[in-house]
Enzyme design. Sequence first.
Site, PDB file in Angstrom:
ATOM      1  N   GLY A 165      22.142 -42.470 -12.850  1.00  0.00           N
ATOM      2  CA  GLY A 165      22.158 -43.103 -14.170  1.00  0.00           C
ATOM      3  C   GLY A 165      22.440 -42.111 -15.273  1.00  0.00           C
ATOM      4  O   GLY A 165      22.065 -42.318 -16.427  1.00  0.00           O
ATOM      5  N   GLY A 166      23.115 -41.009 -14.915  1.00  0.00           N
ATOM      6  CA  GLY A 166      23.511 -40.031 -15.932  1.00  0.00           C
ATOM      7  C   GLY A 166      22.361 -39.289 -16.575  1.00  0.00           C
ATOM      8  O   GLY A 166      22.509 -38.738 -17.667  1.00  0.00           O
TER       9      GLY A 166
ATOM     10  N   SER B  71      24.584 -39.558  -7.776  1.00  0.00           N
ATOM     11  CA  SER B  71      25.103 -39.263  -9.115  1.00  0.00           C
ATOM     12  C   SER B  71      24.208 -38.222  -9.795  1.00  0.00           C
ATOM     13  O   SER B  71      24.093 -37.094  -9.312  1.00  0.00           O
ATOM     14  CB  SER B  71      25.205 -40.559  -9.925  1.00  0.00           C
ATOM     15  OG  SER B  71      25.946 -40.380 -11.096  1.00  0.00           O
TER      16      SER B  71
END
Length: 540
Positions: free
Chosen positions: A138-139, A221
């Site tokens: 989610g960055g 991620s």
Amino acid sequence: MQFTHNPLRARKYILACAAVTLTLFAASTTSASDAPQVKLGQEALVGTSSPGLSKFMGIRYAQAPTGDLRWKPPVPAAATTGTVDATKPGPGCPQGKSPWGMPSSNEDCLFLNVTVPHDGTGMKFWQRKPVMVFFHGGGFTGGSGDVYNADNLASESGVIVVTVNYRLGALGFLAHPALDAEDHAVGNYGLLDQLQSLRWVHDNIAAFGGDPDNVTIFGESAGAIGIYAHLVSPMATGLFQKAIIQSGAPADETLETAEDQGKTLAEKVGCPAEANSAAADCLRKAPVGKLVSAEATPIAVIIDGKLLTRPIADSLKAGEYNRVPVVNGTNHDEGNLIAAFMFDLSGEPLVAGGYDEALQGIGSFIARVGFSNAAIPAIKKAYPLSRYKTPGLAAAQVITDGVIACPAYETSRIMAKYSSTFEYEMADTDAPSIVAPPISFPYRAGHFSELQYLFDLSSITIKGTPDMTNAQIALGKQMRAYWTNFARTGNPSGKGVPVWPEFQQARSEPVQSLNKPQSRSVGNFAKEHQCGFWETVERK
């Protein structure tokens, strides 16, 4: 130098179990109709049960990082007595609206969830089930652990799965001279939370029937960037025995760069940039909403001098990391979803005249694996618009190859020199798009798409998303078997799944293509993604 693993066998394990042994016999799963209980010291966690599973949600692993504890390393949760409701997840950490989780302004968010497979005999410390701990993506600005329903992952192969909340955005990754002058680890508060969750697992997972000496960390991620950080961090030594890196790159930035970003953020919320107690006090009193709306930094962790002592890539190249077996991989079309959010879903599809500007943005997207503006002419030659149906697809391919696929592949080549490494590419180009609506080009096997094969993500799946086909359901079961085989033995291959060969450093192959109708080993990954070209591009 190679970090030692500190396996904590024999005496330490017996001592760790001794604290819970007296209570385990009276507090374990009884029947499907009874709420499962696990006792940790004087605290009895009461969870939920379903056939073959017990779940304990919203377990506090650290004190609320509020007030004076904002921007401090996590403090272990205080011991409590009595019954604790573990039937609902805790709130997600402060974040805005995103596809990855619900908006939140609650700083009291350091909770985890434990999914335990069982056969009706309860949860006993001698069962020593493999443990998998997941850090969401989610960055570093969105998401929460409860989104990732691990029922199938846990039940199909008898592993315990832990999903974790950790501090995000400005509250999780802020460097500022006033805060950094304090006597504690700085900047990477979200990563420090992850480490604290692993300490909690080591100290408590035996009560759930788990093996504290067989812990696999995995993340996607931003979560994968966190896995890279833990691999090289001396602070993480002994807390895990295997690692799975999904769609991530070794992205980090200097403390000086991060402090410059922190000063800018401080000014946005009305606080000084100076290194003094007044600035620290002002920041700790700043409203959560202001901090969340003011954050805008590259996706990277910080070389703070304690958790990270130098660039991740440098530590890996020198072999100075926690040399555990690793699975590392990416999706065939990583950039398609990312380009969609950068262009189509942010206003308008990319047009030919905006290609140069788009490449400039992509070059600064993730620290360390970005590229300078000077490299853009060569990139345009390697990725000419004439080769793609839309400019958005050209930009997407640059992201796929240059920012994610080739950096991950190169990192596998490095790690294979020192430890068992298995490389994959999730290549089902028919994967459903579950978090984004249709756009000007197909998502294919985009960023985030592999997670629906491992977890039930129905809580964030947009309405109208087509169901998986029977072939995709079978692929999901196969992928879950690979992941849990690896957690159990350090090798993803096993009974009932195609052999997954170990990645060979000398040959830089093979890569396991995870696809329907059957996964297989391929030898054209580097050529397809133009990794030879990207080796010549100067990185930021």
